[in-house]
Scaffold this motif. Structure first.
Motif, PDB file in Angstrom:
ATOM      1  N   LEU A   1     -49.357 105.837 -74.496  1.00 57.61           N
ATOM      2  CA  LEU A   1     -47.704 106.309 -76.035  1.00 57.61           C
ATOM      3  C   LEU A   1     -47.751 105.125 -76.002  1.00 57.61           C
ATOM      4  O   LEU A   1     -47.469 105.516 -77.458  1.00 57.61           O
ATOM      5  N   ILE A   2     -48.083 104.082 -76.001  1.00 52.46           N
ATOM      6  CA  ILE A   2     -47.587 102.534 -76.584  1.00 52.46           C
ATOM      7  C   ILE A   2     -48.368 102.435 -78.248  1.00 52.46           C
ATOM      8  O   ILE A   2     -48.201 101.937 -79.090  1.00 52.46           O
TER       9      ILE A   2
ATOM     10  N   LEU B   1     -49.717 105.115 -79.394  1.00 53.22           N
ATOM     11  CA  LEU B   1     -49.390 106.386 -80.188  1.00 53.22           C
ATOM     12  C   LEU B   1     -46.823 105.586 -80.867  1.00 53.22           C
ATOM     13  O   LEU B   1     -48.036 106.148 -82.853  1.00 53.22           O
ATOM     14  N   LEU B   2     -46.769 105.759 -80.287  1.00 51.07           N
ATOM     15  CA  LEU B   2     -45.385 105.123 -80.694  1.00 51.07           C
ATOM     16  C   LEU B   2     -45.842 103.900 -81.702  1.00 51.07           C
ATOM     17  O   LEU B   2     -45.198 103.993 -82.789  1.00 51.07           O
ATOM     18  N   GLY B   3     -46.879 102.987 -81.366  1.00 52.71           N
ATOM     19  CA  GLY B   3     -46.825 101.764 -82.529  1.00 52.71           C
ATOM     20  C   GLY B   3     -47.050 102.269 -83.224  1.00 52.71           C
ATOM     21  O   GLY B   3     -46.494 101.607 -84.745  1.00 52.71           O
ATOM     22  N   ALA B   4     -48.324 103.376 -84.031  1.00 52.94           N
ATOM     23  CA  ALA B   4     -49.146 103.820 -84.885  1.00 52.94           C
ATOM     24  C   ALA B   4     -47.740 104.174 -85.270  1.00 52.94           C
ATOM     25  O   ALA B   4     -48.377 104.676 -86.651  1.00 52.94           O
ATOM     26  N   GLY B   5     -46.379 105.122 -85.055  1.00 48.87           N
ATOM     27  CA  GLY B   5     -46.186 106.146 -85.360  1.00 48.87           C
ATOM     28  C   GLY B   5     -44.452 104.967 -85.962  1.00 48.87           C
ATOM     29  O   GLY B   5     -44.252 105.737 -86.828  1.00 48.87           O
ATOM     30  N   MET B   6     -44.325 104.369 -85.589  1.00 45.34           N
ATOM     31  CA  MET B   6     -43.195 103.364 -85.720  1.00 45.34           C
ATOM     32  C   MET B   6     -42.921 101.789 -86.705  1.00 45.34           C
ATOM     33  O   MET B   6     -42.714 101.910 -87.788  1.00 45.34           O
ATOM     34  N   VAL B   7     -44.257 101.441 -86.277  1.00 47.51           N
ATOM     35  CA  VAL B   7     -44.874 100.122 -87.459  1.00 47.51           C
ATOM     36  C   VAL B   7     -44.888 100.391 -88.902  1.00 47.51           C
ATOM     37  O   VAL B   7     -44.088  99.912 -90.198  1.00 47.51           O
ATOM     38  N   PRO B   8     -45.203 101.766 -89.631  1.00 49.10           N
ATOM     39  CA  PRO B   8     -45.547 102.503 -90.669  1.00 49.10           C
ATOM     40  C   PRO B   8     -44.006 102.420 -90.533  1.00 49.10           C
ATOM     41  O   PRO B   8     -43.143 101.716 -92.149  1.00 49.10           O
ATOM     42  N   ALA B   9     -42.953 103.628 -89.825  1.00 43.94           N
ATOM     43  CA  ALA B   9     -41.841 103.822 -90.369  1.00 43.94           C
ATOM     44  C   ALA B   9     -41.357 102.721 -91.250  1.00 43.94           C
ATOM     45  O   ALA B   9     -40.341 102.801 -91.667  1.00 43.94           O
ATOM     46  N   LEU B  10     -40.925 100.834 -89.639  1.00 42.26           N
ATOM     47  CA  LEU B  10     -39.583 100.489 -90.171  1.00 42.26           C
ATOM     48  C   LEU B  10     -40.736  99.273 -90.964  1.00 42.26           C
ATOM     49  O   LEU B  10     -39.968  98.561 -91.567  1.00 42.26           O
ATOM     50  N   LEU B  11     -42.079  99.972 -91.902  1.00 44.23           N
ATOM     51  CA  LEU B  11     -41.883  98.904 -92.376  1.00 44.23           C
ATOM     52  C   LEU B  11     -41.752  99.261 -94.118  1.00 44.23           C
ATOM     53  O   LEU B  11     -41.221  98.612 -95.216  1.00 44.23           O
ATOM     54  N   LYS B  12     -41.834 100.699 -93.895  1.00 43.85           N
ATOM     55  CA  LYS B  12     -42.229 101.396 -95.181  1.00 43.85           C
ATOM     56  C   LYS B  12     -40.170 101.679 -95.581  1.00 43.85           C
ATOM     57  O   LYS B  12     -40.077 101.679 -96.790  1.00 43.85           O
TER      58      LYS B  12
END
Lengths: 180, 103, 674
Positions: free
Chosen positions: A99-100, A102-113
């Motif tokens: 879970l973490i 997956l969430l990290g993979a989803g959120m890191v690019p989101a907040l960098l972009k």
């Protein structure tokens, strides 16, 4: 060279915070986990100071370290520090890791972009003490939330006593609570 | 290398994920509370960091962080009381064993 | 604040406060707190009389209006306001409701003495009085609807007061559901009006209608829908079936709710909406004929019933039909006047019947007889009520009924095709006199048919007879409204809007009776006296001196008698509809079963057989395979859902978080890849 020392400080704080938080997450012994949380809270307080939020940083130390952490330790003591070495501590351990991840993979690019409407570090104003400004804000713009928060704390206090006391019936002041 | 908002966001994200991991996997009720505290702290870090980096920093982020701390204190008190009550009732603080509300 | 505003608030607040007090602490008070309820309602009555004095006596003007409104809440483009609207009709209604309500409260002390849940009875009465006052006083459709439902609820509670009795429990459900049918229509009507005009207050709606914001077919539909509410509440055909069953409630309730006030609410509503209703001639015609059918058929049913309260119930339905017809033919004043007089004499009749039941311990008239000597006050007052309803001169019913007849005759003489209305009402009036005197003769004359109950019969206590006497006086005095100076006629004139004035006048309004042609007025008067006398005479012949045997007559016209005795089988008809509907659904399902399911089975059978000729095993594997596959799928779904619902909160959090993470990742990386 100017910016190097502050950067290093940030990385040091971040390392302390995340390292101790990870220890809290993965430590076997709950008392160790609780003490590790101490470093997390202190690291965060330092990071707040680093961000120029002196009042929040101080509140963090006073409330989290002085209050909540002690409360957590009490909780550990009261509920019995009885977990055996052989006993299972976690459920769904690998699911949680997945879970973490997956969430990290989803959120890191989101907040960098994301195009944050922020200033770059160079044009930040000089940090000043926020204490008096916050005091003014709490007594003017945030007066109602402030009062409600005090009410909430009172309710939490009473509620906690009522819940934790459990089934012990109080008959004519025989209970330890009333005598205390 | 200067420190931008993204650095804080990543730290806050990792803190949040660790907190969520604790909440989801650990059986001990007190440990779960620690996870909740981590999650609240990650949110606080966001508030303070954004307050610093936003163009018009009117200290709203700081004030919100203070309210979150107040809330966290209230939450911790009540949640620990509940954990104690549960412990009295079921003689365990392993949350996966307390599934009486099933069905 | 204006005096009337203060009075309105007090009139509403007192019964509501009595309701609250009785519900909360009534059981613990001395005398179960009945003095609180009676005190509150008496004060309300005093305030009603003050309003009456202020509006009717001091103003004495046909178009006096007092209106006040308060902001309520706003939703969308409509701002909801609510308030009081007091004109002459309101003042009259307030007095009617107040008087009857107070008297019924006092009467109940005697009638309900020693009953279980005595305080709850008074609480419900208080709730009802509050709702009824609100219904009368309110100034907009929305509040009207709320009050409308509130009286429905209190009626439901009071019919089912003896809720341990099976028939009472059924009756209250039946009453509630039947009136709901009408209420749904009424709500649709209100929605239509709000949709087209954007207004809720009566006068804004009327103005919008007058300015043609809603007109033609839509207006007619809206009006007929609104009237649907009145059909339900005022027990008009075809929704009249609940009222006779509602007699399961205590008799004071029957008098208050199911004779005098609530059932008249429908008529009152139509009267309130009259400026709008009169805009649609088609709708008015529908209303007139619904009223006529109700008045006529209910009268024919009342002739053959043996239960004293049922006779009165059907006579109530019939009289309500009169009022509705009067409004339908445009005889506005006459309709509302009959509403007032009817409230008094019908309440009187019901309370008298309650007194009789109290003494005889039965509701069956065949078990009674000769009670005249035992209960002189009840007999005298009931006779007055009967004379009033039969339309004998110098009693109140005569004036109002005569005015309705005159209106119908004027309408008929203008629109020749609709003379039926007058003739129908005329015949029904004769039947009214007949069945009411049948009741009197069977109950109070002759010799007793049940010696045991006769011996135990006695006059009722003063708390019951005093209200009877007051109502008897009012049943006589009410008749002088039209004849003593015509003040009702003067004050309650058809409200006509500027543009609508012509339409209303064309429609042959009530003025046919008042300052129309003289022959209509006197013709109607003469005919109604004649027909009342005929009815009474026939009744005397059959039930008084028994020159004609009732049984033999009934046997001679057996089919008609059966039809009437069984209330035209309307209940059975509804029963059949419901059953038929259920059967129909069952049939559809059966057909589905037969055609689709059996079809599939029948289809597979030959296929399987065909397959079997190719290979014996194939059949076996396919069928078993399909079955096993199905079982496997079900099992898998079951175990998955069991896994989902394991009762461990953490696993719930885990699943929710994983779902969120998956959504997030898919969202992120699909954007990357695209």
């Amino acid at each position: 060279m100017d910016a190097l020392l502050p950067s290093l400080l940030f990385y040091a704080f971040a390392g302390v915070i995340l390292g101790s938080a990870a220890f809290t997450a993965f430590a076997r012994d709950i008392v160790h986990a609780a003490f590790s949380l101490l470093f997390t809270f202190f690291g965060l307080a330092c990071l707040y100071l680093y961000l120029g939020a002196d009042f929040v940083g101080l509140s963090q130390v006073v409330i989290y370290v002085g209050g909540i952490l002690v409360l957590l330790l009490f909780g550990v003591m009261f509920t019995g520090h009885q977990t055996q070495e052989t006993e299972k501590r976690t459920v769904n351990f690998y699911w949680g890791l997945a879970l973490i991840a997956l969430l990290g993979a989803g959120m890191v690019p989101a907040l960098l972009k994301a195009p944050w409407a922020v200033k770059s570090a160079a044009e930040l104003p000089e940090a000043k003490s926020t204490i008096s400004s916050i005091a003014t804000l709490l007594m003017t713009d945030y007066l109602l939330p402030f009062e409600i928060a005090s009410l909430l704390l009172l309710m939490a206090l009473i509620g906690a006593v009522v819940i934790a006391r459990g089934e012990t019936k109080t008959d004519e002041g025989e209970s330890p609570e009333t005598s205390a | 290398m200067t420190i931008g908002i993204e650095h804080y966001l990543v730290v806050s994200l990792v803190l949040f994920l660790l907190g969520l991991f604790i909440v989801v996997t650990h059986r001990n009720g007190v440990r779960i509370l620690m996870g909740v505290e981590l999650i609240l702290n990650s949110a606080n870090l966001n508030f303070v960091a954004f307050n610093r980096y936003m163009p018009d920093s009117a200290l709203s982020g700081n004030v919100f962080a203070i309210f979150v701390i107040i809330l966290a204190a209230a939450e911790a008190v009540v949640a620990l009381a509940i954990v104690l009550a549960v412990y009295q009732q079921f003689s365990t603080i392993h949350m996966d064993e307390i599934s009486n509300m099933k069905h | 604040m204006h005096l009337l505003e203060i009075l309105s608030w007090l009139i509403l607040a007192l019964p509501l406060a009595a309701f609250a007090v009785q519900m909360a602490v009534g059981a613990r008070l001395p005398r179960y707190g009945d003095f609180i309820s009676i005190g509150a309602i008496s004060l309300s009555l005093v305030f009603c009389l003050l309003v009456f004095f202020r509006v009717i006596v001091l103003e004495y003007s046909p178009d006096y209006v007092f209106a006040v409104s308060y902001p309520w809440f706003s939703g969308g483009s409509i701002e909801f306001r609510w308030g009081f609207y007091i004109d002459n009709v309101t003042a009259f209604m307030l007095v009617v409701v107040g008087v009857v309500s107070t008297l019924v409260h006092i009467y109940s002390v005697g009638y309900m003495h020693g009953e279980e849940n005595y305080h709850r009875f008074f609480a419900y009465l208080g709730l009802f009085s509050f709702s009824m006052f609100l219904l009368v006083l309110c100034d907009n459709l929305f509040t009207l609807y709320i009050a409308w439902e509130l009286v429905g609820v209190s009626s439901y509670l009071l019919i089912g007061f003896y809720y341990t009795k099976h028939s009472a429990a059924n009756a209250c459900i039946k009453a509630f559901l039947t009136t709901r049918v009408g209420d749904v229509f009424m709500f649709l009507g209100i929605l239509l009006l709000v949709l087209y005009t954007g207004q809720l207050a009566y006068h804004d709606v009327f103005n919008a209608v007058a300015h043609g914001e809603i007109s033609g077919t839509v207006l007619t539909i809206a009006i007929v829908c609104l009237f649907g509410g009145a059909v339900g509440k005022s027990a008009q055909f075809p929704l009249h079936v609940w009222l006779p069953d509602a007699m399961e409630g205590p008799t004071p309730v029957s008098a208050l709710i199911h004779a005098a006030t609530m059932v008249a609410a429908g008529v009152y509503m139509v009267g309130r909406m009259f400026p709008m209703f009169s805009q649609s001639a088609e709708a008015m015609l529908v209303i007139a004929y619904i009223g006529l059918i109700t008045a006529f058929f209910a009268a024919t049913i009342a002739i053959t019933q043996n239960d004293i309260k049922r006779v009165l119930a059907y006579s109530t339905i019939s009289q309500l039909g009169y009022m509705v017809t009067a409004l339908g033919v445009g005889a506005y004043t006459a309709g509302l006047y009959h509403l007032m007089t009817h409230a008094f004499f019908k309440a009187l009749l019901f309370l008298c019947s309650g007194s009789v039941i109290h003494a005889a311990h039965t509701q069956d008239m065949r078990e009674m007889g000769g009670l005249r000597k035992k209960m002189p006050i009840t007999f005298a007052t009931m006779l007055i009520g009967t004379l009033a309803i039969a339309g004998v001169p110098f009693f109140s019913g005569f004036g109002s009924k005569d005015a309705i007849m005159a209106g119908a005759l004027a309408f008929g003489s203008e629109h020749g095709a609709h003379m039926t209305i007058f003739i129908g009402l005329f015949v029904a009036a004769g039947m009214t006199a007949f069945y009411m005197f049948r009741l009197i003769f069977m109950t109070f004359y002759g010799e007793s048919r049940n010696q045991h109950s006769y011996d135990h019969a006695h006059e009722s206590p003063a708390s019951m007879t005093v209200p009877l006497l007051i109502l008897a006086v009012l049943s006589i005095a009410g008749g002088f409204g039209l004849y003593g100076g015509l003040w009702f006629n003067h004050l309650v004139v058809p409200p006509a809007l500027q543009e609508a004035a012509h339409a209303a006048a064309e429609h042959g309004g009530e003025h046919g009776g008042a300052h129309g042609e003289a022959w209509i007025h006197y013709g109607a008067m003469g005919l109604s006296i004649f027909v009342a006398a005929l009815g009474i005479f026939l009744s005397w012949v059959v039930y008084g001196v028994k020159w004609i045997s009732a049984e033999k007559t009934a046997a001679a016209i057996r089919p008609i008698y059966q039809l009437s005795f069984n209330k035209y089988y309307v209940d059975e008809f509804y029963q059949k509809i419901v059953i038929a509907f259920v059967l129909w659904i069952r049939k559809v399902l059966a057909a589905f079963d037969r055609i689709v399911i059996d079809g599939i089975v029948n289809l597979t059978a030959p296929l399987m057989r065909g397959g079997a000729t190719f290979s014996g095993g194939f059949d076996h594997y396919v069928v078993d395979g399909v079955l096993n596959l199905g079982a496997l799928i079900v099992q898998a779904a079951g175990s998955v859902s069991v896994m989902l619902q394991n009762g461990v909160i953490q696993s719930y959090i885990l699943k929710a978080a994983i779902a969120a993470a998956v959504i997030l990742v898919v969202h992120q990386y699909i954007q990357f890849w695209l």
